[in-house]
Design a protein around this motif. Structure first.
Motif, PDB file in Angstrom:
ATOM      1  N   LEU A 260      29.574  33.359  29.251  1.00 41.55           N
ATOM      2  CA  LEU A 260      30.001  33.296  27.855  1.00 41.55           C
ATOM      3  C   LEU A 260      28.792  33.255  26.923  1.00 41.55           C
ATOM      4  N   SER A 261      28.930  33.894  25.782  1.00 42.40           N
ATOM      5  CA  SER A 261      27.883  33.855  24.761  1.00 42.40           C
ATOM      6  C   SER A 261      27.979  32.543  23.991  1.00 42.40           C
ATOM      7  N   PRO A 262      26.917  32.140  23.303  1.00 42.05           N
ATOM      8  CA  PRO A 262      26.963  30.884  22.538  1.00 42.05           C
ATOM      9  C   PRO A 262      28.118  30.821  21.547  1.00 42.05           C
ATOM     10  N   CYS A 263      28.394  31.934  20.846  1.00 41.32           N
ATOM     11  CA  CYS A 263      29.474  31.894  19.852  1.00 41.32           C
ATOM     12  C   CYS A 263      30.838  31.737  20.518  1.00 41.32           C
ATOM     13  N   ASP A 264      30.994  32.261  21.748  1.00 42.02           N
ATOM     14  CA  ASP A 264      32.262  32.097  22.459  1.00 42.02           C
ATOM     15  C   ASP A 264      32.397  30.690  23.034  1.00 42.02           C
ATOM     16  N   ILE A 265      31.284  30.103  23.445  1.00 44.59           N
ATOM     17  CA  ILE A 265      31.328  28.736  23.976  1.00 44.59           C
ATOM     18  C   ILE A 265      31.713  27.746  22.881  1.00 44.59           C
ATOM     19  N   THR A 266      31.192  27.950  21.677  1.00 42.39           N
ATOM     20  CA  THR A 266      31.477  26.996  20.600  1.00 42.39           C
ATOM     21  C   THR A 266      32.943  27.023  20.171  1.00 42.39           C
ATOM     22  N   ARG A 267      33.658  28.120  20.433  1.00 40.35           N
ATOM     23  CA  ARG A 267      35.083  28.169  20.068  1.00 40.35           C
ATOM     24  C   ARG A 267      35.996  28.062  21.294  1.00 40.35           C
ATOM     25  N   PHE A 268      35.419  27.905  22.459  1.00 37.70           N
ATOM     26  CA  PHE A 268      36.173  27.806  23.712  1.00 37.70           C
ATOM     27  C   PHE A 268      37.027  26.539  23.707  1.00 37.70           C
ATOM     28  N   ASN A 269      38.353  26.692  23.928  1.00 42.19           N
ATOM     29  CA  ASN A 269      39.246  25.534  23.953  1.00 42.19           C
ATOM     30  C   ASN A 269      40.205  25.626  25.133  1.00 42.19           C
ATOM     31  N   LYS A 270      41.024  24.598  25.308  1.00 45.17           N
ATOM     32  CA  LYS A 270      41.887  24.508  26.495  1.00 45.17           C
ATOM     33  C   LYS A 270      42.920  25.634  26.553  1.00 45.17           C
ATOM     34  N   ASP A 271      43.247  26.225  25.402  1.00 42.12           N
ATOM     35  CA  ASP A 271      44.209  27.328  25.404  1.00 42.12           C
ATOM     36  C   ASP A 271      43.639  28.582  26.058  1.00 42.12           C
ATOM     37  N   HIS A 272      42.328  28.616  26.216  1.00 43.05           N
ATOM     38  CA  HIS A 272      41.687  29.762  26.862  1.00 43.05           C
ATOM     39  C   HIS A 272      41.652  29.617  28.384  1.00 43.05           C
ATOM     40  N   ILE A 273      42.152  28.503  28.898  1.00 46.04           N
ATOM     41  CA  ILE A 273      42.130  28.257  30.347  1.00 46.04           C
ATOM     42  C   ILE A 273      43.511  28.546  30.930  1.00 46.04           C
ATOM     43  N   THR A 274      43.553  29.400  31.939  1.00 48.35           N
ATOM     44  CA  THR A 274      44.814  29.733  32.611  1.00 48.35           C
ATOM     45  C   THR A 274      44.698  29.417  34.106  1.00 48.35           C
ATOM     46  N   LYS A 275      45.845  29.308  34.752  1.00 51.05           N
ATOM     47  CA  LYS A 275      45.883  28.993  36.186  1.00 51.05           C
ATOM     48  C   LYS A 275      46.675  30.081  36.901  1.00 51.05           C
ATOM     49  N   ASP A 276      46.097  30.636  37.970  1.00 49.30           N
ATOM     50  CA  ASP A 276      46.796  31.704  38.682  1.00 49.30           C
ATOM     51  C   ASP A 276      47.678  31.135  39.795  1.00 49.30           C
ATOM     52  N   VAL A 277      48.336  32.012  40.536  1.00 55.24           N
ATOM     53  CA  VAL A 277      49.286  31.588  41.572  1.00 55.24           C
ATOM     54  C   VAL A 277      48.588  30.891  42.732  1.00 55.24           C
ATOM     55  N   ASN A 278      47.296  31.093  42.862  1.00 53.05           N
ATOM     56  CA  ASN A 278      46.536  30.457  43.943  1.00 53.05           C
ATOM     57  C   ASN A 278      45.964  29.106  43.526  1.00 53.05           C
ATOM     58  N   GLY A 279      46.270  28.707  42.291  1.00 53.43           N
ATOM     59  CA  GLY A 279      45.795  27.414  41.822  1.00 53.43           C
ATOM     60  C   GLY A 279      44.386  27.436  41.264  1.00 53.43           C
ATOM     61  N   GLU A 280      43.816  28.625  41.082  1.00 45.20           N
ATOM     62  CA  GLU A 280      42.461  28.725  40.536  1.00 45.20           C
ATOM     63  C   GLU A 280      42.523  28.873  39.010  1.00 45.20           C
ATOM     64  N   TYR A 281      41.508  28.321  38.366  1.00 41.73           N
ATOM     65  CA  TYR A 281      41.468  28.331  36.904  1.00 41.73           C
ATOM     66  C   TYR A 281      40.560  29.458  36.402  1.00 41.73           C
ATOM     67  N   ILE A 283      39.092  31.630  32.708  1.00 39.82           N
ATOM     68  CA  ILE A 283      38.949  31.760  31.250  1.00 39.82           C
ATOM     69  C   ILE A 283      39.550  33.103  30.857  1.00 39.82           C
ATOM     70  N   GLU A 284      40.421  33.085  29.863  1.00 37.12           N
ATOM     71  CA  GLU A 284      41.020  34.317  29.346  1.00 37.12           C
ATOM     72  C   GLU A 284      40.912  34.283  27.820  1.00 37.12           C
ATOM     73  N   MET A 285      40.072  35.138  27.266  1.00 39.53           N
ATOM     74  CA  MET A 285      39.866  35.125  25.816  1.00 39.53           C
ATOM     75  C   MET A 285      39.259  36.447  25.353  1.00 39.53           C
ATOM     76  N   TYR A 286      39.252  36.630  24.031  1.00 46.68           N
ATOM     77  CA  TYR A 286      38.592  37.786  23.425  1.00 46.68           C
ATOM     78  C   TYR A 286      37.153  37.425  23.096  1.00 46.68           C
ATOM     79  N   ARG A 287      36.285  38.406  23.162  1.00 45.44           N
ATOM     80  CA  ARG A 287      34.917  38.190  22.694  1.00 45.44           C
ATOM     81  C   ARG A 287      34.929  38.072  21.178  1.00 45.44           C
ATOM     82  N   GLN A 288      34.201  37.105  20.665  1.00 44.54           N
ATOM     83  CA  GLN A 288      34.177  36.861  19.228  1.00 44.54           C
ATOM     84  C   GLN A 288      33.719  38.091  18.448  1.00 44.54           C
TER      85      GLN A 288
END
Length: 340
Positions: A260-281, A283-288
Motif C-alpha cells: 500500500l502507498s502512504p496515502c492508501d494506508i492513511t485512509r485504510f479502515n476496517k471496511d477495506h478488510i474482507t474474509k474469504d471462504v478459507n478464512g483468510e483476510y 484488503i479490498e480497496m481502490y487506489r486513492q
C-alpha cells in the motif's frame, strides 16, 4: 534586429453613402499595411470637408465641436495603438479598432489558464494533487513578481526562455520554513504540471506554439534499494522511545507487507478488510490516485504479521476518532517522523 511597425490614422467621408450633400465620416486605421475602417457616427456636409487637411471648415459652435471630436478620436486611436504596442499585444488594425470600440477579446493569460485547469479538474483530481497545482501556481506568481514585476502575463509570452528561467528560479529559490530546497526532480514536477496546463492551452488554440518543444531538462533517475530480511528484522526489533515514531515504523512495515502507498494506508479502515471462504483476510480497496478513473479494486492478502500490526491499533484513540486503522499523519510528518 527589431521590426519597425507602421501606423497611421486617416479620416475620410464615405461618399458612396452621401445623401442630400451629407456623408458619414469614417476613420481608417492602418497598422503594418493592414487597415480597418471605423465609423465616427458623425455626418457632415461634403462641401465642408477638406481631405488634404482632414478637417472641416465652418465657424459655428457645432463645427468647432465636430473638429474637437475628430481630434480627440484621433488621440484615442493613437493611445490604443501605443497601449497595445507597450503591452506587446496583437498589433493589427482590427485589434486597435476593437480596443477603441471596447469590443476587444481579453487575451488569455497564464493565471487564467491555471485557474481554468484547477476549476475544471478539481472534481477529477485528488486534493493532494490539487494542492501540488496550487503550489506550482504560487511559485509561478513569485517568479513573475520577482522577474517580471507583475502578477500575470499573456500566454503567448510563455516561451522556452520563460520556462528555463522559471526552472532556474525554482532551483535557486530559498525554501520555506521546514522545507528543503527544490532538487532537480522537484523542479521537474512543477514543470510537468505547467506542461500539462500548457497542453490545455494548445488544445483550445489559446496559443499557437508549444513552449516546451525545445525544453531539455529531464528527471534524474535514481536507484531505489530494497530492504533485505536482515534490515527489516532490525527495523522490527528497534526500540523507539517516541510512540509516534513507532507508529510510523509500523505503518512502514505494513506498507512493505501489503504494497500500500502512504496515502492508501492513511485512509485504510476496517471496511477495506474482507474474509474469504478459507478464512483468510484480504484488503479490498481502490487506489486513492486512480479511483476516479477506474472501477477496478485491488486485493492484497493480509499476512499474519500485517494482521498483528492492525491489532495493535484497535484501541488507538487517534485512529478510532479518524475511523481508520492507523492514526492520520500527513505525508510531510511521515517523512520526518511525527513529534509526539
Amino acid at each position: 534586429m527589431k521590426t519597425q511597425n507602421t501606423f497611421s490614422v486617416s479620416f475620410f467621408l464615405k461618399k458612396d453613402k452621401e445623401k442630400n450633400g451629407v456623408a458619414p465620416l469614417y476613420v481608417r486605421i492602418t497598422v503594418n499595411g493592414g487597415h480597418a475602417d471605423l465609423a465616427t457616427k458623425r455626418k457632415m456636409p461634403v462641401g465642408k470637408w477638406d481631405q488634404k487637411s482632414q478637417s472641416m471648415s465652418g465657424k459655428t459652435a457645432e463645427d468647432n465641436l465636430t473638429r474637437d471630436e475628430i481630434r480627440l478620436l484621433g488621440i484615442e486611436i493613437s493611445s490604443a495603438y501605443e497601449e497595445l504596442r507597450r503591452d506587446r499585444g496583437e498589433l493589427t488594425a482590427e485589434a486597435v479598432k476593437a480596443k477603441v470600440e471596447g469590443t476587444e477579446i481579453a487575451p488569455y493569460t497564464l493565471m487564467f489558464l491555471i485557474d481554468y485547469h484547477n476549476e475544471e479538474l478539481k472534481q477529477l483530481l485528488e486534493e493532494g494533487t490539487m494542492k501540488n497545482y496550487r503550489t506550482t501556481k504560487r511559485y509561478l506568481t513569485e517568479f513573475l513578481i520577482t522577474k517580471w514585476k507583475k502578477k500575470d502575463i499573456l500566454l503567448k509570452h510563455v516561451d522556452n526562455l520563460f520556462i528555463t528561467n522559471f526552472g532556474l528560479f525554482l532551483s535557486n529559490r530559498k525554501p520555506d520554513k521546514g522545507q528543503r530546497p527544490c532538487s532537480n526532480n522537484s523542479v521537474m514536477k512543477h514543470m510537468e504540471r505547467l506542461k500539462k496546463m500548457i497542453g490545455i492551452a494548445l488544445e483550445n488554440k489559446w496559443i499557437r506554439e508549444n513552449p516546451f518543444q525545445h525544453f531539455k531538462r529531464k528527471m534524474i533517475t535514481k536507484d531505489r534499494n530494497c530492504l533485505d530480511t536482515y534490515e527489516l528484522d532490525r527495523l522490527r526489533n528497534l526500540e523507539l522511545r517516541k510512540i509516534g515514531v513507532g507508529t510510523v515504523r509500523d505503518m512502514f512495515l505494513f506498507a512493505c507487507l501489503t504494497g500500500l502507498s502512504p496515502c492508501d494506508i492513511t485512509r485504510f479502515n476496517k471496511d477495506h478488510i474482507t474474509k474469504d471462504v478459507n478464512g483468510e483476510y484480504w484488503i479490498e480497496m481502490y487506489r486513492q490516485k486512480t479511483k476516479r478513473f477506474t472501477e477496478r479494486k485491488f486485493n492484497v492478502l493480509l499476512l499474519p504479521e500485517a494482521l498483528e500490526i492492525i491489532s495493535r491499533y484497535k484501541r488507538n484513540p487517534a485512529a478510532l476518532a479518524n475511523g481508520t486503522v492507523f492514526p492520520y499523519y500527513t505525508n510531510q510528518i511521515l517523512n520526518r517522523y511525527p513529534p509526539i
